[in-house]
Design a protein around this motif. Structure first.
Motif, short mmCIF file in Angstrom:
data_model
loop_
_atom_site.label_atom_id
_atom_site.label_comp_id
_atom_site.label_asym_id
_atom_site.label_seq_id
_atom_site.Cartn_x
_atom_site.Cartn_y
_atom_site.Cartn_z
N LYS A 50 0.85 -1.19 0.00
CA LYS A 50 0.00 0.00 0.00
C LYS A 50 0.89 1.25 0.00
O LYS A 50 1.65 1.48 0.95
CB LYS A 50 -0.93 0.00 1.21
CG LYS A 50 -1.89 -1.17 1.20
CD LYS A 50 -2.82 -1.13 2.37
CE LYS A 50 -3.77 -2.32 2.29
NZ LYS A 50 -4.74 -2.30 3.37
N PRO A 51 0.79 2.06 -1.05
CA PRO A 51 1.63 3.25 -1.13
C PRO A 51 1.47 4.21 0.05
O PRO A 51 2.45 4.82 0.49
CB PRO A 51 1.17 3.93 -2.43
CG PRO A 51 0.54 2.85 -3.23
CD PRO A 51 -0.04 1.89 -2.24
N LEU A 52 0.28 4.34 0.59
CA LEU A 52 0.07 5.24 1.72
C LEU A 52 0.88 4.80 2.94
O LEU A 52 1.53 5.62 3.61
CB LEU A 52 -1.42 5.32 2.07
CG LEU A 52 -1.79 6.29 3.20
CD1 LEU A 52 -1.42 7.72 2.82
CD2 LEU A 52 -3.27 6.19 3.51
N ILE A 53 0.87 3.50 3.20
CA ILE A 53 1.63 2.97 4.33
C ILE A 53 3.13 3.17 4.09
O ILE A 53 3.87 3.56 4.99
CB ILE A 53 1.29 1.49 4.57
CG1 ILE A 53 -0.14 1.37 5.09
CG2 ILE A 53 2.28 0.84 5.54
CD1 ILE A 53 -0.67 -0.03 5.20
N ASN A 54 3.58 2.94 2.87
CA ASN A 54 4.98 3.18 2.54
C ASN A 54 5.35 4.63 2.77
O ASN A 54 6.45 4.94 3.23
CB ASN A 54 5.28 2.79 1.09
CG ASN A 54 5.41 1.30 0.91
OD1 ASN A 54 5.69 0.57 1.86
ND2 ASN A 54 5.21 0.84 -0.31
N GLY A 55 4.46 5.53 2.45
CA GLY A 55 4.71 6.95 2.66
C GLY A 55 4.87 7.29 4.13
O GLY A 55 5.80 8.03 4.51
N PHE A 56 4.00 6.75 4.98
CA PHE A 56 4.11 6.98 6.42
C PHE A 56 5.41 6.40 6.98
O PHE A 56 6.10 7.02 7.79
CB PHE A 56 2.92 6.40 7.17
CG PHE A 56 1.68 7.24 7.10
CD1 PHE A 56 1.66 8.54 7.59
CD2 PHE A 56 0.52 6.74 6.53
CE1 PHE A 56 0.52 9.32 7.52
CE2 PHE A 56 -0.64 7.51 6.46
CZ PHE A 56 -0.63 8.81 6.96
#
Length: 87
Positions: A50-56
């Motif tokens: 999940k890109p959002l989790i990678n961002g966090f």
């Protein structure tokens, strides 16, 4: 951290977190993740699908990028003690 070595305290803290079965707040998890990665000199990029989790996760890593390894271990142990109580 009593009289035990930093490495021993760090290992105990990691074991406690790994054995914990209840949900942990996301902000605490992200800090633990970043301190752990820094303490273990793990420079791999976050591997979530999940890109959002990678961002966090990437943001959390950037925030601790300046810390020396020993300081990252101390910060991990301190955070675990604040969240779970003394080791």
């Amino acid at each position: 951290m009593k009289n035990e070595s930093l490495d021993e305290s760090f290992s105990k803290a990691v074991a406690l977190v790994n054995a914990y079965k209840k949900p942990i707040k996301a902000d605490v998890l992200l800090k633990l993740y970043a301190y752990y990665k820094k303490a273990n000199q793990d420079s791999e990029h976050p591997g979530s699908k999940k890109p959002l989790i990678n961002g966090f996760k990437s943001n959390a890593l950037l925030q601790v990028g300046y810390l020396p390894i020993e300081e990252a271990k101390k910060a991990y142990v301190t955070l675990v003690e604040e969240y779970f109580g003394k080791l």
